[in-house]
Scaffold this motif. Structure first.
Motif, PDB file in Angstrom:
ATOM      1  N   LEU A 255     -11.062  -0.478  18.002  1.00 56.13           N
ATOM      2  CA  LEU A 255     -10.525   0.087  16.638  1.00 56.13           C
ATOM      3  C   LEU A 255     -11.457  -0.196  15.587  1.00 56.13           C
ATOM      4  N   ASP A 256     -11.916   1.054  15.216  1.00 56.17           N
ATOM      5  CA  ASP A 256     -13.080   1.109  14.045  1.00 56.17           C
ATOM      6  C   ASP A 256     -12.475   1.045  12.816  1.00 56.17           C
ATOM      7  N   LYS A 257     -12.154  -0.339  12.241  1.00 50.86           N
ATOM      8  CA  LYS A 257     -11.244  -0.421  11.136  1.00 50.86           C
ATOM      9  C   LYS A 257     -11.757   0.131   9.812  1.00 50.86           C
ATOM     10  N   THR A 258     -12.981   0.358   9.589  1.00 50.07           N
ATOM     11  CA  THR A 258     -13.718   0.606   8.645  1.00 50.07           C
ATOM     12  C   THR A 258     -13.868   2.190   8.359  1.00 50.07           C
ATOM     13  N   ASN A 259     -13.852   2.921   9.243  1.00 46.65           N
ATOM     14  CA  ASN A 259     -13.742   4.564   9.198  1.00 46.65           C
ATOM     15  C   ASN A 259     -12.411   5.119   9.492  1.00 46.65           C
ATOM     16  N   ILE A 260     -11.535   4.475  10.297  1.00 41.61           N
ATOM     17  CA  ILE A 260     -10.421   5.105  10.646  1.00 41.61           C
ATOM     18  C   ILE A 260      -9.317   5.544   9.398  1.00 41.61           C
ATOM     19  N   LYS A 261      -8.815   6.596   9.104  1.00 37.14           N
ATOM     20  CA  LYS A 261      -8.285   6.991   8.031  1.00 37.14           C
ATOM     21  C   LYS A 261      -6.630   6.874   8.209  1.00 37.14           C
ATOM     22  N   ILE A 262      -6.105   5.941   7.168  1.00 40.32           N
ATOM     23  CA  ILE A 262      -4.546   5.622   7.433  1.00 40.32           C
ATOM     24  C   ILE A 262      -4.040   6.372   6.040  1.00 40.32           C
ATOM     25  N   GLU A 263      -2.710   6.585   6.491  1.00 45.38           N
ATOM     26  CA  GLU A 263      -1.961   6.951   5.128  1.00 45.38           C
ATOM     27  C   GLU A 263      -0.560   6.312   5.380  1.00 45.38           C
ATOM     28  N   VAL A 264      -0.353   5.519   4.250  1.00 39.15           N
ATOM     29  CA  VAL A 264       0.964   4.697   4.358  1.00 39.15           C
ATOM     30  C   VAL A 264       2.001   5.206   3.242  1.00 39.15           C
ATOM     31  N   LEU A 265       3.404   5.639   3.915  1.00 41.18           N
ATOM     32  CA  LEU A 265       4.558   6.485   3.208  1.00 41.18           C
ATOM     33  C   LEU A 265       5.660   5.530   3.061  1.00 41.18           C
ATOM     34  N   ASN A 266       6.110   5.434   1.943  1.00 40.47           N
ATOM     35  CA  ASN A 266       7.118   4.811   1.619  1.00 40.47           C
ATOM     36  C   ASN A 266       8.294   5.591   1.749  1.00 40.47           C
ATOM     37  N   GLY A 267       9.241   5.160   2.959  1.00 41.06           N
ATOM     38  CA  GLY A 267      10.408   6.181   3.236  1.00 41.06           C
ATOM     39  C   GLY A 267      11.721   5.457   2.620  1.00 41.06           C
ATOM     40  N   THR A 268      11.330   4.393   1.669  1.00 44.29           N
ATOM     41  CA  THR A 268      12.599   3.894   1.129  1.00 44.29           C
ATOM     42  C   THR A 268      12.788   3.919  -0.422  1.00 44.29           C
ATOM     43  N   ASN A 269      13.716   3.399  -0.923  1.00 43.07           N
ATOM     44  CA  ASN A 269      13.588   3.343  -2.628  1.00 43.07           C
ATOM     45  C   ASN A 269      12.965   2.048  -3.083  1.00 43.07           C
ATOM     46  N   LYS A 270      12.451   1.398  -2.151  1.00 40.58           N
ATOM     47  CA  LYS A 270      11.807  -0.011  -2.673  1.00 40.58           C
ATOM     48  C   LYS A 270      10.603   0.206  -3.435  1.00 40.58           C
ATOM     49  N   THR A 271      10.424   0.110  -4.455  1.00 40.41           N
ATOM     50  CA  THR A 271       9.098   0.085  -5.293  1.00 40.41           C
ATOM     51  C   THR A 271       8.116  -0.444  -4.844  1.00 40.41           C
ATOM     52  N   GLY A 272       6.836  -0.100  -4.724  1.00 44.92           N
ATOM     53  CA  GLY A 272       5.680  -0.674  -4.371  1.00 44.92           C
ATOM     54  C   GLY A 272       5.305  -1.145  -2.821  1.00 44.92           C
ATOM     55  N   LEU A 273       6.327  -0.849  -1.949  1.00 41.75           N
ATOM     56  CA  LEU A 273       6.331  -1.255  -0.548  1.00 41.75           C
ATOM     57  C   LEU A 273       5.237  -0.726  -0.023  1.00 41.75           C
ATOM     58  N   ALA A 274       4.435   0.412  -0.177  1.00 40.43           N
ATOM     59  CA  ALA A 274       3.360   1.288   0.421  1.00 40.43           C
ATOM     60  C   ALA A 274       2.210   0.497   0.036  1.00 40.43           C
ATOM     61  N   ALA A 275       2.170   0.075  -1.363  1.00 41.16           N
ATOM     62  CA  ALA A 275       1.114  -0.628  -1.869  1.00 41.16           C
ATOM     63  C   ALA A 275       0.911  -1.908  -1.538  1.00 41.16           C
ATOM     64  N   ASN A 276       1.965  -2.384  -1.314  1.00 41.60           N
ATOM     65  CA  ASN A 276       2.018  -3.872  -0.605  1.00 41.60           C
ATOM     66  C   ASN A 276       1.552  -3.876   0.943  1.00 41.60           C
ATOM     67  N   TYR A 277       2.195  -2.817   1.473  1.00 40.50           N
ATOM     68  CA  TYR A 277       1.691  -3.038   2.953  1.00 40.50           C
ATOM     69  C   TYR A 277       0.105  -2.648   3.190  1.00 40.50           C
ATOM     70  N   ALA A 278      -0.202  -1.615   2.259  1.00 39.81           N
ATOM     71  CA  ALA A 278      -1.863  -1.211   2.229  1.00 39.81           C
ATOM     72  C   ALA A 278      -2.665  -2.517   2.043  1.00 39.81           C
ATOM     73  N   ALA A 279      -2.108  -3.334   1.020  1.00 43.95           N
ATOM     74  CA  ALA A 279      -3.092  -4.593   0.821  1.00 43.95           C
ATOM     75  C   ALA A 279      -3.127  -5.267   2.111  1.00 43.95           C
ATOM     76  N   GLN A 280      -2.012  -5.703   2.754  1.00 43.32           N
ATOM     77  CA  GLN A 280      -2.068  -6.342   3.847  1.00 43.32           C
ATOM     78  C   GLN A 280      -3.020  -5.877   4.847  1.00 43.32           C
ATOM     79  N   LEU A 281      -3.197  -4.562   5.142  1.00 40.97           N
ATOM     80  CA  LEU A 281      -3.966  -3.594   6.077  1.00 40.97           C
ATOM     81  C   LEU A 281      -5.084  -4.163   5.727  1.00 40.97           C
ATOM     82  N   LYS A 282      -5.760  -4.289   4.247  1.00 44.57           N
ATOM     83  CA  LYS A 282      -6.966  -4.533   3.805  1.00 44.57           C
ATOM     84  C   LYS A 282      -7.440  -5.823   4.227  1.00 44.57           C
ATOM     85  N   LYS A 283      -6.511  -6.841   4.268  1.00 45.19           N
ATOM     86  CA  LYS A 283      -6.861  -8.069   4.407  1.00 45.19           C
ATOM     87  C   LYS A 283      -7.437  -8.223   5.974  1.00 45.19           C
ATOM     88  N   SER A 284      -6.638  -7.351   6.683  1.00 41.12           N
ATOM     89  CA  SER A 284      -6.988  -7.320   8.091  1.00 41.12           C
ATOM     90  C   SER A 284      -8.208  -6.449   8.467  1.00 41.12           C
TER      91      SER A 284
END
Length: 349
Positions: A255-284
């Motif tokens: 898995l090429d973590k630096t080049n693979i293009k990812i979109e994270v979509l928040n399918g809930t009413n919880k504010t900031g969920l996608a941003a928080n999840y993206a931050a976790q992926l960046k840590k990985s």
């Protein structure tokens, strides 16, 4: 008076090759554009005319010759049977992604859906969704039938989900009763039941949907779809049983973590969920991530576009979401789309 044509005399509206590999447990749905160029008695023809020119045998031969495969079973269903089948499974729920407004009085076909709404499609509404290509004002799918195929894949995914639900068991008698009335097939009833049961147990990650790749030139005054053997080499290897969807050298794929293009979509009413999840992926180690709001969803899922399926276990581990869907072909700007649903808990990351 208007003469009603038999199914043997009609052009084929939708052609899908279904390939099941019992060794790998993989199922591949391959859509064949109806404008695909073939030769019949030395003359250029569109593949959707094969049935009208020589019945289902002409069509089967055309597909076998085009893809160099052997077809074991065939099934043809008309739109009356299609409507009955969707009604028998209880219909499906579909989120509409584009405005659809089309009327054809000659076919008594009237299609009206609004972008953004989630609609329960019974048999009649399902036919409308499945057939739509353009609107009365000329707007619609830019690439005609190829764009319609993408809608059909979304629809088939929903139908497969319905067949995998526990409630389908009580509906099977009604479904089986439809087959002899509306489906022309060389499958025996025992085979139908056997494969229906097998497919209901197949994991989503092993089900993929593709469309043949090629070009759309004008030949004379007629527009055709010309199949490319080279562009479809990977897909052809899979459906010919030469290798699995994951490829011959699974252990070499990373898995090429630096080049693979990812979109994270928040399918809930919880504010900031996608941003928080993206931050976790960046840590990985993932770096190419965008976030946004998506259609409301009760369950989280990952959709892979053109990503080697041998990476699924790695993706599950990194993304910490079990539900994974696959599409053999790249679609849009992203390789991976993550939909965070109501079941997602940020603490799981």
């Amino acid at each position: 008076p208007k003469v009603k044509m038999s199914d043997d005399e009609k052009r084929t509206d939708t052609i899908i090759l279904m390939n099941y590999n019992p060794k790998t447990g993989e199922i591949n749905f391959v859509s064949i554009p109806r404008d695909t160029l073939i030769k019949i008695k030395g003359q250029n023809q569109k593949i959707n005319a094969a049935n009208a020119l020589g019945g289902k045998n002409y069509l089967v031969t055309a597909v076998e010759n085009l893809l160099n495969v052997d077809i074991n079973y065939t099934a043809r269903i008309n739109y009356e049977g299609f409507r009955k089948l969707i009604d028998a499974i209880g219909g499906i729920d579909m989120t509409i992604t584009t405005n659809m407004n089309y009327d054809d009085a000659s076919q008594d076909l009237h299609i009206h859906f609004t972008k953004g709404q989630t609609v329960h499609l019974d048999g009649e509404k399902a036919e409308e969704f499945f057939r739509w290509r353009k609107n009365n004002n000329g707007t619609g799918l830019a690439d005609g039938d190829l764009g319609r195929i993408e809608n059909q894949h979304l629809f088939i995914e929903k139908v497969m989900e319905k067949f995998k639900s526990p409630s389908i068991v009580t509906k099977m008698p009604a479904i089986i009763a439809i087959v002899p009335k509306y489906v022309t097939t060389n499958m025996q009833p025992d085979d139908i039941l056997k494969y229906a049961y097998t497919f209901s147990k197949v994991d989503k990650s092993k089900i993929a949907m593709s469309t043949l790749k090629g070009t759309t030139p004008m030949i004379g005054d007629v527009s055709y779809f010309v199949f490319s053997e080279k562009e479809n080499a990977q897909l052809l290897s899979v459906i010919r049983g030469e290798k699995s969807s994951s490829g011959a050298a699974q252990s070499e794929v990373k898995l090429d973590k630096t080049n693979i293009k990812i979109e994270v979509l928040n399918g809930t009413n919880k504010t900031g969920l996608a941003a928080n999840y993206a931050a976790q992926l960046k840590k990985s180690g993932f770096t190419n991530i965008v976030t946004g709001n998506g259609t409301k969803s009760s369950s989280s899922k990952i959709i892979l576009y053109g990503v080697d399926t041998s990476l699924i276990s790695t993706i599950r581990s990194d993304f910490k979401i079990e539900n994974i869907e696959t599409n053999n072909q790249k679609s849009g700007n992203f390789d991976i789309i993550v939909v965070l649903g109501e079941d997602y808990k940020a603490s799981s990351n």
